[in-house]
Motif scaffolding. Structure first.
Motif, PDB file in Angstrom:
ATOM      1  N   ASP A   1       0.847  -1.189   0.000  1.00 40.06           N
ATOM      2  CA  ASP A   1       0.000   0.000   0.000  1.00 40.06           C
ATOM      3  C   ASP A   1       0.886   1.245   0.000  1.00 40.06           C
ATOM      4  O   ASP A   1       1.565   1.530   0.992  1.00 40.06           O
ATOM      5  CB  ASP A   1      -0.899  -0.017   1.236  1.00 40.06           C
ATOM      6  N   PRO A   2       0.884   2.024  -1.096  1.00 36.52           N
ATOM      7  CA  PRO A   2       1.813   3.157  -1.213  1.00 36.52           C
ATOM      8  C   PRO A   2       1.318   4.439  -0.555  1.00 36.52           C
ATOM      9  O   PRO A   2       1.987   5.474  -0.640  1.00 36.52           O
ATOM     10  CB  PRO A   2       1.916   3.337  -2.730  1.00 36.52           C
ATOM     11  N   ARG A   3       0.161   4.388   0.092  1.00 36.83           N
ATOM     12  CA  ARG A   3      -0.392   5.609   0.677  1.00 36.83           C
ATOM     13  C   ARG A   3       0.370   6.053   1.926  1.00 36.83           C
ATOM     14  O   ARG A   3       0.160   7.159   2.419  1.00 36.83           O
ATOM     15  CB  ARG A   3      -1.886   5.418   0.957  1.00 36.83           C
ATOM     16  N   SER A   4       1.244   5.170   2.405  1.00 33.03           N
ATOM     17  CA  SER A   4       2.156   5.519   3.490  1.00 33.03           C
ATOM     18  C   SER A   4       3.241   4.449   3.506  1.00 33.03           C
ATOM     19  O   SER A   4       3.287   3.597   2.616  1.00 33.03           O
ATOM     20  CB  SER A   4       1.416   5.577   4.835  1.00 33.03           C
ATOM     21  N   PHE A   5       4.117   4.498   4.497  1.00 31.66           N
ATOM     22  CA  PHE A   5       5.081   3.415   4.662  1.00 31.66           C
ATOM     23  C   PHE A   5       5.259   3.138   6.144  1.00 31.66           C
ATOM     24  O   PHE A   5       5.072   4.003   6.996  1.00 31.66           O
ATOM     25  CB  PHE A   5       6.412   3.724   3.975  1.00 31.66           C
ATOM     26  N   GLY A   6       5.578   1.876   6.427  1.00 29.26           N
ATOM     27  CA  GLY A   6       5.634   1.413   7.799  1.00 29.26           C
ATOM     28  C   GLY A   6       4.619   0.311   8.009  1.00 29.26           C
ATOM     29  O   GLY A   6       4.121  -0.296   7.054  1.00 29.26           O
ATOM     30  N   ASP A   7       4.277   0.040   9.251  1.00 28.92           N
ATOM     31  CA  ASP A   7       3.379  -1.056   9.582  1.00 28.92           C
ATOM     32  C   ASP A   7       2.035  -0.910   8.869  1.00 28.92           C
ATOM     33  O   ASP A   7       1.366   0.115   8.977  1.00 28.92           O
ATOM     34  CB  ASP A   7       3.162  -1.098  11.099  1.00 28.92           C
ATOM     35  N   GLY A   8       1.640  -1.951   8.129  1.00 29.91           N
ATOM     36  CA  GLY A   8       0.372  -1.951   7.407  1.00 29.91           C
ATOM     37  C   GLY A   8       0.438  -1.369   6.021  1.00 29.91           C
ATOM     38  O   GLY A   8      -0.552  -1.419   5.279  1.00 29.91           O
ATOM     39  N   TYR A   9       1.583  -0.818   5.642  1.00 27.95           N
ATOM     40  CA  TYR A   9       1.768  -0.181   4.327  1.00 27.95           C
ATOM     41  C   TYR A   9       3.055  -0.724   3.695  1.00 27.95           C
ATOM     42  O   TYR A   9       3.567  -1.767   4.106  1.00 27.95           O
ATOM     43  CB  TYR A   9       1.864   1.334   4.488  1.00 27.95           C
TER      44      TYR A   9
ATOM     45  N   ILE B   1      -6.595 -10.814   6.002  1.00 33.78           N
ATOM     46  CA  ILE B   1      -6.851  -9.503   6.596  1.00 33.78           C
ATOM     47  C   ILE B   1      -5.580  -8.889   7.171  1.00 33.78           C
ATOM     48  O   ILE B   1      -5.359  -7.670   7.077  1.00 33.78           O
ATOM     49  CB  ILE B   1      -7.943  -9.629   7.681  1.00 33.78           C
ATOM     50  N   ASN B   2      -4.729  -9.721   7.753  1.00 35.09           N
ATOM     51  CA  ASN B   2      -3.538  -9.218   8.445  1.00 35.09           C
ATOM     52  C   ASN B   2      -2.280  -9.249   7.597  1.00 35.09           C
ATOM     53  O   ASN B   2      -1.176  -9.129   8.130  1.00 35.09           O
ATOM     54  CB  ASN B   2      -3.322 -10.021   9.730  1.00 35.09           C
ATOM     55  N   TYR B   3      -2.418  -9.410   6.299  1.00 30.36           N
ATOM     56  CA  TYR B   3      -1.273  -9.373   5.392  1.00 30.36           C
ATOM     57  C   TYR B   3      -0.537  -8.050   5.583  1.00 30.36           C
ATOM     58  O   TYR B   3      -1.100  -6.969   5.391  1.00 30.36           O
ATOM     59  CB  TYR B   3      -1.760  -9.529   3.958  1.00 30.36           C
ATOM     60  N   SER B   4       0.714  -8.109   5.980  1.00 32.22           N
ATOM     61  CA  SER B   4       1.393  -6.949   6.567  1.00 32.22           C
ATOM     62  C   SER B   4       1.419  -5.715   5.667  1.00 32.22           C
ATOM     63  O   SER B   4       1.232  -4.591   6.140  1.00 32.22           O
ATOM     64  CB  SER B   4       2.820  -7.323   6.970  1.00 32.22           C
ATOM     65  N   ALA B   5       1.633  -5.895   4.368  1.00 29.45           N
ATOM     66  CA  ALA B   5       1.801  -4.736   3.485  1.00 29.45           C
ATOM     67  C   ALA B   5       0.491  -4.060   3.112  1.00 29.45           C
ATOM     68  O   ALA B   5       0.493  -3.010   2.463  1.00 29.45           O
ATOM     69  CB  ALA B   5       2.547  -5.158   2.220  1.00 29.45           C
ATOM     70  N   TRP B   6      -0.655  -4.661   3.530  1.00 32.28           N
ATOM     71  CA  TRP B   6      -1.969  -4.080   3.224  1.00 32.28           C
ATOM     72  C   TRP B   6      -2.915  -4.089   4.419  1.00 32.28           C
ATOM     73  O   TRP B   6      -4.096  -3.770   4.272  1.00 32.28           O
ATOM     74  CB  TRP B   6      -2.623  -4.835   2.049  1.00 32.28           C
ATOM     75  N   SER B   7      -2.430  -4.429   5.600  1.00 31.86           N
ATOM     76  CA  SER B   7      -3.322  -4.614   6.746  1.00 31.86           C
ATOM     77  C   SER B   7      -3.995  -3.330   7.195  1.00 31.86           C
ATOM     78  O   SER B   7      -5.099  -3.364   7.754  1.00 31.86           O
ATOM     79  CB  SER B   7      -2.556  -5.240   7.917  1.00 31.86           C
ATOM     80  N   ALA B   8      -3.393  -2.173   6.948  1.00 33.53           N
ATOM     81  CA  ALA B   8      -4.011  -0.908   7.374  1.00 33.53           C
ATOM     82  C   ALA B   8      -5.313  -0.636   6.643  1.00 33.53           C
ATOM     83  O   ALA B   8      -6.168   0.093   7.152  1.00 33.53           O
ATOM     84  CB  ALA B   8      -3.033   0.247   7.170  1.00 33.53           C
TER      85      ALA B   8
END
Length: 477
Positions: free
Chosen positions: A224-232, A279-286
């Protein structure tokens, strides 16, 4: 497709503002219910059920399972037109499969890829883009003229596969079936050049047959490129590749395709409900996970650029970890349990086609519905039963039964219910999503029967039904 979209827009105007209607509690005291507008219900009716086939000769197995969409990967430009002259070596084996699919009433999504050596933008890379876009437009015109009419009847053409990859920075080999149009030196990762291709190719395809649909190459969207870090995305640098789609839209490519396509898979975790793995897939969990998060991102970008296109999830499955693991009974059970969730949830989200990767076995990281010897796995049985029961059904609603509590707390009896209707009955498809423990639900009124996802009966005890994997419940209307 364009006429259908106009009808759907009119329907949407009629239902605007009526997206959530509280329903009367019937069989459970505490409910949260989401009603979706008609636009989100695959109307006019096209079954959502699809598979991908990467080898010749599996159309009969797809048809026997009640399949509708076949993503066929693929037609290789480099083989059909290996020299610049317009001399075409059409693949008779591929054509036999296309005829079989058409005769069985299945809808083919034909992936076209592999740039011939005489026009490679990235020298040596068949997976990369062509330098001569007019030559590709001419080729696609010939493809449409040949395959969009009887006996082939192909109406959906997907331009490449996972084009949002840079050939020089990724694992992609020069002949890989994965695309490599990406450009890490570009702020939008090469999406602008893909848009330039669409501006040339789309008119040529429509001139050959206005009824065909141009499908974007299935987007990898690895984070998810809308941010970086946990969930992105894990780092700011990694946010670049998923901006490929925005590059297409920013360069005014939105008017030159008909369908958006994306890919998304969870990975199996021992003793974890596969729905949680998604649901908890780390790069898209947010944003809700590796499928819903990507869908949210695509819809947000389309809204930002003022377009609204149908969406296909052209690759999905449950994968083994990328460590060389062998398939186990636990994995095969989890895969069969995840399959109906993927189709039902995608249906509720308005995704028009979902393709399991793959039908033919053993599949990438053992994901296929068939084993290495092409015998049916439990997931194939689950797919066949789902198409039998719901292939002609209408989606009604998605409901969470039980007390909905914030994480990390939850009601252990929380049940996710998808409701469908046919001409003569209502059907519930029920899941426990938090863990693999048993769930209990009261026997609903007008109950006919219950069975699990592979057809084994689940009999009530007294006034309740207990289940430890997804189940169907049939009721009179």
């Amino acid at each position: 497709m364009q006429n259908i979209q106009k009808i759907l827009v009119l329907i949407l105007i009629l239902v605007i503002g009526v997206s959530a209607i509280p329903g009367a509690a019937q069989d459970q005291e505490d409910e949260f219910q989401l009603y979706l507008p008609i636009l989100m219900r695959n109307y006019p009716h096209h079954p959502i059920f699809g598979v991908e086939i990467t080898k010749n000769g599996f159309m009969d197995e797809a048809a026997a399972a009640g399949n509708h969409w076949v993503r066929y990967n693929g037609l290789l430009w480099s083989e059909v037109q290996p020299v610049e002259e317009p001399i075409f070596n059409w693949n008779s084996t591929l054509e036999a499969d296309l005829i079989t699919a058409s005769e069985a009433g299945m809808e083919v999504i034909l992936v076209v890829r592999s740039t011939p050596t005489w026009t490679q933008k990235y020298n040596g890379y068949f997976c990369g883009p062509p330098a001569d876009l007019n030559a590709f437009a001419s080729f696609m015109s010939n493809v449409v003229k040949r395959y969009s009419s009887p006996p082939f009847n192909v109406k959906y053409y997907e331009i490449w596969n996972e084009p949002d990859v840079d050939p020089y920075e990724h694992y992609t080999s020069i002949t890989s079936q994965y695309g490599c149009w990406g450009n890490a030196k570009d702020a939008y990762y090469g999406g602008g050049y893909y848009a330039e291709m669409l501006k040339v190719v789309y008119p040529a395809m429509k001139a050959a047959n206005p009824s065909v649909n141009v499908v974007l190459g299935g987007l990898l969207l690895d984070c998810d490129p809308r941010s970086f870090g946990d969930g992105y995305c894990p780092t700011e640098e990694r946010t670049k590749a998923p901006k490929f789609f925005e590059g297409i839209l920013k360069n005014e490519g939105g008017a030159f395709f008909d369908v958006v396509s994306f890919h998304g898979y969870p990975t199996f975790q021992k003793d974890v409900n596969p729905i949680q793995s998604e649901i908890n897939y780390s790069a898209w969990s947010a944003a809700g996970g590796v499928v819903v998060g990507k869908l949210d991102f695509i819809k947000e970008l389309m809204s930002q650029y003022g377009i609204n296109k149908p969406i296909f999830h052209t690759e999905g499955a449950l994968l083994l970890p990328n460590d060389g693991s062998s398939s186990t009974d636990e994995f095969e059970r989890a895969k069969a349990n995840y399959l109906p969730w993927l189709y039902a949830r995608n249906w509720s989200e308005g995704i028009l086609a979902t393709n399991w990767y793959t039908l033919n076995g053993p599949g990438w990281r053992q994901s296929a519905l068939l084993a290495a010897d092409q015998s049916p796995r439990e997931a194939y049985t689950a797919f066949s039963l789902m198409t039998e029961k719901l292939g002609k059904a209408e989606f009604v609603s998605y409901t969470i039964l039980g007390v909905v509590l914030p994480e990390p707390n939850y009601d252990p009896n929380e049940i996710h219910r998808f409701e469908f209707k046919t001409n003569d009955m209502r059907i519930w498809l029920l899941f426990g999503t938090k863990d693999n423990n048993s769930r209990i639900i009261a026997v609903p009124s007008k109950f006919i029967q219950a069975y699990d996802i592979v057809g084994s009966p689940v009999n009530p005890v007294g006034e309740s039904i207990t289940f430890d994997r997804p189940i169907y419940i049939e009721m009179d209307k």
